[in-house]
Write an enzyme that holds these catalytic residues in place. Structure first.
Site, PDB file in Angstrom:
ATOM      1  N   SER A  87       0.853  -1.197   0.000  1.00 57.16           N
ATOM      2  CA  SER A  87       0.000   0.000   0.000  1.00 57.16           C
ATOM      3  C   SER A  87       0.882   1.238   0.000  1.00 57.16           C
ATOM      4  O   SER A  87       1.967   1.236   0.606  1.00 57.16           O
ATOM      5  CB  SER A  87      -0.871   0.003   1.265  1.00 57.16           C
ATOM      6  OG  SER A  87      -1.455   1.275   1.443  1.00 57.16           O
TER       7      SER A  87
ATOM      8  N   TYR B  48      -1.950   0.534  10.329  1.00 52.60           N
ATOM      9  CA  TYR B  48      -2.028  -0.212   9.059  1.00 52.60           C
ATOM     10  C   TYR B  48      -0.857   0.186   8.161  1.00 52.60           C
ATOM     11  O   TYR B  48      -0.170  -0.672   7.589  1.00 52.60           O
ATOM     12  CB  TYR B  48      -3.369   0.116   8.384  1.00 52.60           C
ATOM     13  CG  TYR B  48      -3.478  -0.278   6.933  1.00 52.60           C
ATOM     14  CD1 TYR B  48      -3.760  -1.601   6.568  1.00 52.60           C
ATOM     15  CD2 TYR B  48      -3.323   0.668   5.911  1.00 52.60           C
ATOM     16  CE1 TYR B  48      -3.860  -1.958   5.227  1.00 52.60           C
ATOM     17  CE2 TYR B  48      -3.437   0.318   4.579  1.00 52.60           C
ATOM     18  CZ  TYR B  48      -3.697  -0.995   4.240  1.00 52.60           C
ATOM     19  OH  TYR B  48      -3.801  -1.350   2.918  1.00 52.60           O
TER      20      TYR B  48
HETATM   21  N1  LIG Z   1      -8.592  -1.049  -1.676  1.00 54.13           N
HETATM   22  C1  LIG Z   1      -7.614  -0.172  -1.607  1.00 54.13           C
HETATM   23  O1  LIG Z   1      -7.763   1.007  -1.969  1.00 54.13           O
HETATM   24  C2  LIG Z   1      -6.249  -0.589  -1.149  1.00 54.13           C
HETATM   25  C3  LIG Z   1      -5.221   0.366  -1.132  1.00 54.13           C
HETATM   26  C4  LIG Z   1      -3.930  -0.044  -0.822  1.00 54.13           C
HETATM   27  C5  LIG Z   1      -3.671  -1.372  -0.537  1.00 54.13           C
HETATM   28  N2  LIG Z   1      -4.708  -2.263  -0.533  1.00 54.13           N
HETATM   29  C6  LIG Z   1      -4.387  -3.651  -0.235  1.00 54.13           C
HETATM   30  O2  LIG Z   1      -5.013  -4.480  -1.205  1.00 54.13           O
HETATM   31  C7  LIG Z   1      -5.415  -5.727  -0.611  1.00 54.13           C
HETATM   32  C8  LIG Z   1      -6.881  -5.963  -0.812  1.00 54.13           C
HETATM   33  O3  LIG Z   1      -7.608  -4.811  -0.463  1.00 54.13           O
HETATM   34  P1  LIG Z   1      -9.205  -4.808  -0.417  1.00 54.13           P
HETATM   35  O4  LIG Z   1      -9.632  -3.414  -0.598  1.00 54.13           O
HETATM   36  O5  LIG Z   1      -9.741  -5.867  -1.299  1.00 54.13           O
HETATM   37  O6  LIG Z   1      -9.402  -5.217   1.128  1.00 54.13           O
HETATM   38  P2  LIG Z   1     -10.599  -5.981   1.835  1.00 54.13           P
HETATM   39  O7  LIG Z   1     -11.871  -5.727   1.120  1.00 54.13           O
HETATM   40  O8  LIG Z   1     -10.491  -5.609   3.269  1.00 54.13           O
HETATM   41  O9  LIG Z   1     -10.213  -7.507   1.639  1.00 54.13           O
HETATM   42  C9  LIG Z   1      -9.190  -8.065   2.398  1.00 54.13           C
HETATM   43  C10 LIG Z   1      -9.360  -9.543   2.440  1.00 54.13           C
HETATM   44  O10 LIG Z   1      -8.374 -10.059   3.335  1.00 54.13           O
HETATM   45  C11 LIG Z   1      -9.021 -10.989   4.165  1.00 54.13           C
HETATM   46  N3  LIG Z   1      -8.373 -11.228   5.445  1.00 54.13           N
HETATM   47  C12 LIG Z   1      -8.245 -10.409   6.520  1.00 54.13           C
HETATM   48  N4  LIG Z   1      -7.638 -11.048   7.525  1.00 54.13           N
HETATM   49  C13 LIG Z   1      -7.378 -12.301   7.074  1.00 54.13           C
HETATM   50  C14 LIG Z   1      -6.774 -13.442   7.639  1.00 54.13           C
HETATM   51  N5  LIG Z   1      -6.341 -13.457   8.907  1.00 54.13           N
HETATM   52  N6  LIG Z   1      -6.659 -14.554   6.881  1.00 54.13           N
HETATM   53  C15 LIG Z   1      -7.110 -14.585   5.606  1.00 54.13           C
HETATM   54  N7  LIG Z   1      -7.717 -13.544   5.031  1.00 54.13           N
HETATM   55  C16 LIG Z   1      -7.841 -12.409   5.755  1.00 54.13           C
HETATM   56  C17 LIG Z   1     -10.401 -10.434   4.381  1.00 54.13           C
HETATM   57  O11 LIG Z   1     -11.253 -11.454   4.861  1.00 54.13           O
HETATM   58  P3  LIG Z   1     -12.547 -11.130   5.771  1.00 54.13           P
HETATM   59  O12 LIG Z   1     -13.593 -10.652   4.791  1.00 54.13           O
HETATM   60  O13 LIG Z   1     -12.852 -12.419   6.402  1.00 54.13           O
HETATM   61  O14 LIG Z   1     -12.141 -10.042   6.727  1.00 54.13           O
HETATM   62  C18 LIG Z   1     -10.727  -9.984   2.962  1.00 54.13           C
HETATM   63  O15 LIG Z   1     -11.193 -11.048   2.184  1.00 54.13           O
HETATM   64  C19 LIG Z   1      -4.993  -5.623   0.853  1.00 54.13           C
HETATM   65  O16 LIG Z   1      -3.696  -6.167   1.010  1.00 54.13           O
HETATM   66  C20 LIG Z   1      -4.952  -4.127   1.100  1.00 54.13           C
HETATM   67  O17 LIG Z   1      -4.111  -3.779   2.169  1.00 54.13           O
HETATM   68  C21 LIG Z   1      -5.981  -1.907  -0.831  1.00 54.13           C
END
Ligand SMILES: NC(=O)c1ccc[n+]([C@@H]2O[C@H](COP(=O)([O-])OP(=O)(O)OC[C@H]3O[C@@H](n4cnc5c(N)ncnc54)[C@H](OP(=O)(O)O)[C@@H]3O)[C@@H](O)[C@H]2O)c1
Length: 252
Positions: A132, A145
């Site tokens: 990120s 985070y």
């Molecule tokens: N969206 C953005 O703008 C953004 C920006 C920068 C970086 N990122 C990175 O991109 C990635 C995906 O983002 P996103 O927006 O799709 O996030 P998200 O909607 O929060 O999805 C994250 C996923 O990780 C899972 N997770 C959390 N804890 C876990 C664990 N202990 N074991 C296995 N799975 C687990 C969650 O499962 P649950 O549903 O069960 O909680 C969810 O399926 C992440 O690494 C995030 O940090 C996102």
């Protein structure tokens, strides 16, 4: 690494999240098999994938997944947790520990379990770590985070060296805002509904760039303008790109 005909495993696949886009695009790019994993596998709804239970904080689920998905040649470490409202001074230490245990040590547990699997893959396979732009910036409410992602960025760079001997390529994906369901909810909560739409990049676009980066063997992919600005700002001394950017966007 060639994605056509590959076998990929994606962590953190859920409804409307980046993991889902990764799984879908890998299939669209001709992966022979895609393991879509989650700690709540019942939420996975991607046609054509093999669903596995994998919780980053649970060794037994990780080891079992590594046994069941022993043909993996691309590991996409996408899963991560964040709890809005975190900060170092007043935040709950248990939440901070959970963030590091998931985003740093959880990712590491998966890499350790899959390193021998990748070593057996043709050419050593590849790892894509989803990071990120918060690794290079700070924003009140996301500080812990961000620190966990900074540690994950450093670890990604170290693992690239440590895995070079077995030929495993390691790519870090850094970006600021992708329009996943959770990010849209977060953006709406801080700025008002739809107010940040113009600066949120489509998840498909970021996933496409990331997979192009894996195919090209890139060590790092900057997925949006925010990541480009955050990285450039590092040489200016500490300042918050997010705060400056938010101040511009959120002013009435
Ligand atoms: N969206 C953005 O703008 C953004 C920006 C920068 C970086 N990122 C990175 O991109 C990635 C995906 O983002 P996103 O927006 O799709 O996030 P998200 O909607 O929060 O999805 C994250 C996923 O990780 C899972 N997770 C959390 N804890 C876990 C664990 N202990 N074991 C296995 N799975 C687990 C969650 O499962 P649950 O549903 O069960 O909680 C969810 O399926 C992440 O690494 C995030 O940090 C996102």
């Amino acid at each position: 690494m060639k994605l056509q005909g590959s076998t990929a495993l994606v962590t953190g696949v859920g409804a409307g999240n980046l993991g889902q886009y990764f799984a879908q695009q890998l299939i669209a790019r001709g992966a022979a098999k895609v393991y879509a994993t989650a700690r709540r596998p019942g939420l996975i709804n991607v046609p054509g994938v093999e669903v596995l239970h994998l919780d980053l904080t649970n060794d037994a689920t990780i080891e079992k997944a590594a046994r069941l998905a022993a043909d993996t040649d691309l590991l996409v470490n996408n899963a991560s947790m964040f709890e809005a409202g975190d900060n170092f001074l007043h935040g709950d230490l248990e939440v901070m520990q959970r963030a590091f245990d998931t985003n740093v040590f959880g990712t590491l547990r998966v890499v350790r379990a899959f390193a021998p699997v990748l070593a057996r893959a043709d050419g050593g396979g590849a790892i894509l770590n989803v990071l990120s732009a918060m690794a290079w910036s700070n924003f009140q409410g996301l500080n812990v985070y961000g620190a966990s992602k900074a540690a994950a960025w450093s670890m990604t760079n170290a693992l690239r060296e440590e895995l070079a001997g077995q030929g495993t390529q390691v790519t870090g994906l850094v970006f600021g805002m992708a329009g996943t369901r959770s990010m849209r909810d977060f953006a709406d909560s801080i700025a008002g509904r739809g107010a940040l739409d113009a600066v949120i990049t489509a998840p498909e676009e970021i996933v496409d760039m990331a997979l192009d980066g894996v195919e090209a063997g890139s060590p790092e992919v900057l997925g949006d303008q925010l990541a480009i600005e955050a990285k450039a700002a590092l040489s200016d001394g500490p300042r918050s790109v997010y705060a400056e950017w938010a101040a511009k966007l959120l002013q009435p």
